[in-house]
Design a protein around this motif. Structure first.
Motif, PDB file in Angstrom:
ATOM      1  N   ILE A 197       0.841  -1.205   0.000  1.00  0.00           N
ATOM      2  CA  ILE A 197       0.000   0.000   0.000  1.00  0.00           C
ATOM      3  C   ILE A 197       0.870   1.247   0.000  1.00  0.00           C
ATOM      4  CG2 ILE A 197      -1.667   1.318   1.370  1.00  0.00           C
ATOM      5  CD1 ILE A 197      -2.845  -1.415   2.230  1.00  0.00           C
ATOM      6  N   VAL A 198       1.915   1.239   0.830  1.00  0.00           N
ATOM      7  CA  VAL A 198       2.833   2.395   0.872  1.00  0.00           C
ATOM      8  C   VAL A 198       3.559   2.534  -0.463  1.00  0.00           C
ATOM      9  CG1 VAL A 198       4.907   3.304   1.990  1.00  0.00           C
ATOM     10  CG2 VAL A 198       3.091   2.316   3.375  1.00  0.00           C
ATOM     11  N   ALA A 199       3.945   1.418  -1.069  1.00  0.00           N
ATOM     12  CA  ALA A 199       4.605   1.464  -2.382  1.00  0.00           C
ATOM     13  C   ALA A 199       3.663   2.038  -3.438  1.00  0.00           C
ATOM     14  CB  ALA A 199       5.069   0.073  -2.786  1.00  0.00           C
ATOM     15  N   PHE A 258       3.471   5.835  -2.981  1.00  0.00           N
ATOM     16  CA  PHE A 258       4.638   6.538  -3.541  1.00  0.00           C
ATOM     17  C   PHE A 258       4.656   6.487  -5.066  1.00  0.00           C
ATOM     18  CE2 PHE A 258       6.530   6.286   0.759  1.00  0.00           C
ATOM     19  CZ  PHE A 258       6.889   7.614   0.884  1.00  0.00           C
ATOM     20  N   ALA A 259       4.168   5.401  -5.665  1.00  0.00           N
ATOM     21  CA  ALA A 259       4.085   5.325  -7.122  1.00  0.00           C
ATOM     22  C   ALA A 259       3.082   6.350  -7.651  1.00  0.00           C
ATOM     23  CB  ALA A 259       3.703   3.921  -7.563  1.00  0.00           C
ATOM     24  N   GLY A 260       1.949   6.481  -6.967  1.00  0.00           N
ATOM     25  CA  GLY A 260       0.966   7.500  -7.363  1.00  0.00           C
ATOM     26  C   GLY A 260       1.497   8.897  -7.185  1.00  0.00           C
ATOM     27  N   LEU A 261       2.193   9.126  -6.073  1.00  0.00           N
ATOM     28  CA  LEU A 261       2.796  10.440  -5.824  1.00  0.00           C
ATOM     29  C   LEU A 261       3.859  10.756  -6.868  1.00  0.00           C
ATOM     30  CD1 LEU A 261       2.817  12.840  -3.848  1.00  0.00           C
ATOM     31  CD2 LEU A 261       4.594  11.630  -2.569  1.00  0.00           C
ATOM     32  N   ALA A 262       4.634   9.739  -7.271  1.00  0.00           N
ATOM     33  CA  ALA A 262       5.656   9.927  -8.304  1.00  0.00           C
ATOM     34  C   ALA A 262       5.018  10.296  -9.636  1.00  0.00           C
ATOM     35  CB  ALA A 262       6.505   8.671  -8.446  1.00  0.00           C
ATOM     36  N   ALA A 263       3.867   9.712  -9.931  1.00  0.00           N
ATOM     37  CA  ALA A 263       3.182  10.040 -11.183  1.00  0.00           C
ATOM     38  C   ALA A 263       2.634  11.463 -11.160  1.00  0.00           C
ATOM     39  CB  ALA A 263       2.058   9.043 -11.435  1.00  0.00           C
ATOM     40  N   ILE A 264       2.168  11.892  -9.989  1.00  0.00           N
ATOM     41  CA  ILE A 264       1.606  13.248  -9.883  1.00  0.00           C
ATOM     42  C   ILE A 264       2.690  14.307  -9.994  1.00  0.00           C
ATOM     43  CG2 ILE A 264       0.434  14.855  -8.310  1.00  0.00           C
ATOM     44  CD1 ILE A 264      -1.171  12.439  -7.294  1.00  0.00           C
ATOM     45  N   VAL A 265       3.784  14.150  -9.236  1.00  0.00           N
ATOM     46  CA  VAL A 265       4.841  15.178  -9.209  1.00  0.00           C
ATOM     47  C   VAL A 265       5.947  14.897 -10.231  1.00  0.00           C
ATOM     48  CG1 VAL A 265       4.417  15.810  -6.812  1.00  0.00           C
ATOM     49  CG2 VAL A 265       6.102  14.060  -7.330  1.00  0.00           C
ATOM     50  N   ARG A 266       5.842  13.789 -10.954  1.00  0.00           N
ATOM     51  CA  ARG A 266       6.808  13.415 -11.998  1.00  0.00           C
ATOM     52  C   ARG A 266       8.250  13.404 -11.468  1.00  0.00           C
ATOM     53  NH1 ARG A 266       4.233  16.333 -17.278  1.00  0.00           N
ATOM     54  NH2 ARG A 266       2.223  15.361 -16.979  1.00  0.00           N
ATOM     55  N   VAL A 284       9.703   6.878  -7.874  1.00  0.00           N
ATOM     56  CA  VAL A 284       9.406   5.612  -8.543  1.00  0.00           C
ATOM     57  C   VAL A 284      10.375   4.535  -8.050  1.00  0.00           C
ATOM     58  CG1 VAL A 284       9.352   4.415 -10.762  1.00  0.00           C
ATOM     59  CG2 VAL A 284       8.442   6.727 -10.576  1.00  0.00           C
ATOM     60  N   VAL A 285      11.635   4.894  -7.927  1.00  0.00           N
ATOM     61  CA  VAL A 285      12.638   3.951  -7.414  1.00  0.00           C
ATOM     62  C   VAL A 285      12.290   3.551  -5.983  1.00  0.00           C
ATOM     63  CG1 VAL A 285      15.067   3.683  -6.807  1.00  0.00           C
ATOM     64  CG2 VAL A 285      14.445   4.806  -8.942  1.00  0.00           C
ATOM     65  N   LEU A 286      11.910   4.530  -5.152  1.00  0.00           N
ATOM     66  CA  LEU A 286      11.520   4.235  -3.772  1.00  0.00           C
ATOM     67  C   LEU A 286      10.303   3.316  -3.748  1.00  0.00           C
ATOM     68  CD1 LEU A 286      11.861   4.716  -0.737  1.00  0.00           C
ATOM     69  CD2 LEU A 286      10.381   6.720  -0.994  1.00  0.00           C
ATOM     70  N   ALA A 287       9.321   3.565  -4.616  1.00  0.00           N
ATOM     71  CA  ALA A 287       8.131   2.709  -4.679  1.00  0.00           C
ATOM     72  C   ALA A 287       8.503   1.288  -5.088  1.00  0.00           C
ATOM     73  CB  ALA A 287       7.117   3.308  -5.650  1.00  0.00           C
ATOM     74  N   LEU A 288       9.415   1.131  -6.029  1.00  0.00           N
ATOM     75  CA  LEU A 288       9.845  -0.211  -6.444  1.00  0.00           C
ATOM     76  C   LEU A 288      10.568  -0.947  -5.328  1.00  0.00           C
ATOM     77  CD1 LEU A 288      11.039   0.439 -10.103  1.00  0.00           C
ATOM     78  CD2 LEU A 288       9.041  -0.852  -9.350  1.00  0.00           C
ATOM     79  N   LEU A 310       6.883  -7.710  -1.207  1.00  0.00           N
ATOM     80  CA  LEU A 310       6.715  -9.020  -1.843  1.00  0.00           C
ATOM     81  C   LEU A 310       7.656 -10.058  -1.245  1.00  0.00           C
ATOM     82  CD1 LEU A 310       6.259  -7.943  -5.557  1.00  0.00           C
ATOM     83  CD2 LEU A 310       4.513  -8.834  -3.994  1.00  0.00           C
ATOM     84  N   GLY A 311       8.882  -9.631  -0.900  1.00  0.00           N
ATOM     85  CA  GLY A 311       9.828 -10.552  -0.262  1.00  0.00           C
ATOM     86  C   GLY A 311       9.338 -11.017   1.098  1.00  0.00           C
ATOM     87  N   ILE A 312       8.788 -10.104   1.882  1.00  0.00           N
ATOM     88  CA  ILE A 312       8.263 -10.479   3.199  1.00  0.00           C
ATOM     89  C   ILE A 312       7.064 -11.407   3.049  1.00  0.00           C
ATOM     90  CG2 ILE A 312       7.081  -9.563   5.229  1.00  0.00           C
ATOM     91  CD1 ILE A 312       8.969  -7.177   5.096  1.00  0.00           C
ATOM     92  N   ARG A 313       6.205 -11.115   2.094  1.00  0.00           N
ATOM     93  CA  ARG A 313       5.022 -11.964   1.868  1.00  0.00           C
ATOM     94  C   ARG A 313       5.461 -13.377   1.448  1.00  0.00           C
ATOM     95  NH1 ARG A 313      -0.483 -10.295  -0.880  1.00  0.00           N
ATOM     96  NH2 ARG A 313      -1.038 -10.125   1.284  1.00  0.00           N
ATOM     97  N   PHE A 314       6.435 -13.465   0.546  1.00  0.00           N
ATOM     98  CA  PHE A 314       6.958 -14.765   0.125  1.00  0.00           C
ATOM     99  C   PHE A 314       7.578 -15.486   1.312  1.00  0.00           C
ATOM    100  CE2 PHE A 314      10.708 -17.226  -1.167  1.00  0.00           C
ATOM    101  CZ  PHE A 314      10.069 -18.236  -1.877  1.00  0.00           C
ATOM    102  N   TRP A 315       8.391 -14.788   2.105  1.00  0.00           N
ATOM    103  CA  TRP A 315       9.037 -15.403   3.256  1.00  0.00           C
ATOM    104  C   TRP A 315       7.994 -15.929   4.237  1.00  0.00           C
ATOM    105  CZ3 TRP A 315       8.536 -14.474   8.351  1.00  0.00           C
ATOM    106  CH2 TRP A 315       9.399 -15.193   9.175  1.00  0.00           C
ATOM    107  N   TRP A 316       6.923 -15.147   4.483  1.00  0.00           N
ATOM    108  CA  TRP A 316       5.889 -15.532   5.452  1.00  0.00           C
ATOM    109  C   TRP A 316       5.240 -16.859   5.060  1.00  0.00           C
ATOM    110  CZ3 TRP A 316       4.520 -13.988  10.156  1.00  0.00           C
ATOM    111  CH2 TRP A 316       3.300 -14.409  10.661  1.00  0.00           C
TER     112      TRP A 316
END
Length: 167
Positions: free
Chosen positions: A5-7, A10-18, A23-27, A34-40
């Protein structure tokens, strides 16, 4: 789920402010989520724990070997596997830190570090200073993801025991 959700935020915010740095932070946040979800889902798959006693009966003053075995049969390593083994109050293991867990029992905390497809043994010598029935188990396994953000617990039912005869 919160990481994703946080990612997305930040992806939406990156699209708004360009801003490409957002985008890198969102990725990065999405990859961590995804790594934590896979590990769980996969952390205890292929993990086994067992205890073995060298004897089921002993005389007062003899020693009995306790072997604790943890095995990781998957390609995902466990950096730290904490095991809390419950023991009856009359068990004496020289050199091991035993902690009270209530009137009828104590605990033996042990930790393992399990690599890919690895089996680790820890051996203890149990002194038979008190006659009667000595019980080991059940045990509780706890591990956390490599970042230490979430942890997961698994109970291992079953007990092992031996009897100490009087002098």
């Amino acid at each position: 789920r919160r990481w994703l959700i946080v990612a997305a935020f930040f992806a939406g915010l990156a699209a708004i402010v360009r801003q490409p740095l957002l985008v890198v932070l969102a990725l990065i946040l999405a990859l961590i989520g995804l790594g934590i979800r896979f590990w769980w889902r996969a952390c205890f798959a292929g993990v086994s724990y067992r205890r073995r006693l060298s004897a089921t009966r002993a005389f007062w003053g003899e020693s009995v070997e306790l072997e604790l075995v943890a095995e990781n049969a998957k390609p995902l390593p466990l950096l730290r596997l904490d095991v809390v083994e419950e023991l009856s109050h009359n068990v004496h293991i020289p050199g091991a830190a035993l902690y009270p867990a209530g009137p009828p029992s104590r605990t033996l905390p042990v930790f393992f570090s399990l690599g890919l497809y690895e089996r680790v043994h820890q051996r203890y010598t149990v002194q038979t200073r008190v006659r009667g029935r000595h019980r080991f188990g059940p045990a509780t396994l706890t591990t956390s993801d490599p970042f230490g953000l979430v942890s997961k617990r698994m109970d291992v039912p079953g007990t092992s025991e031996f009897i100490v005869y009087p002098r």
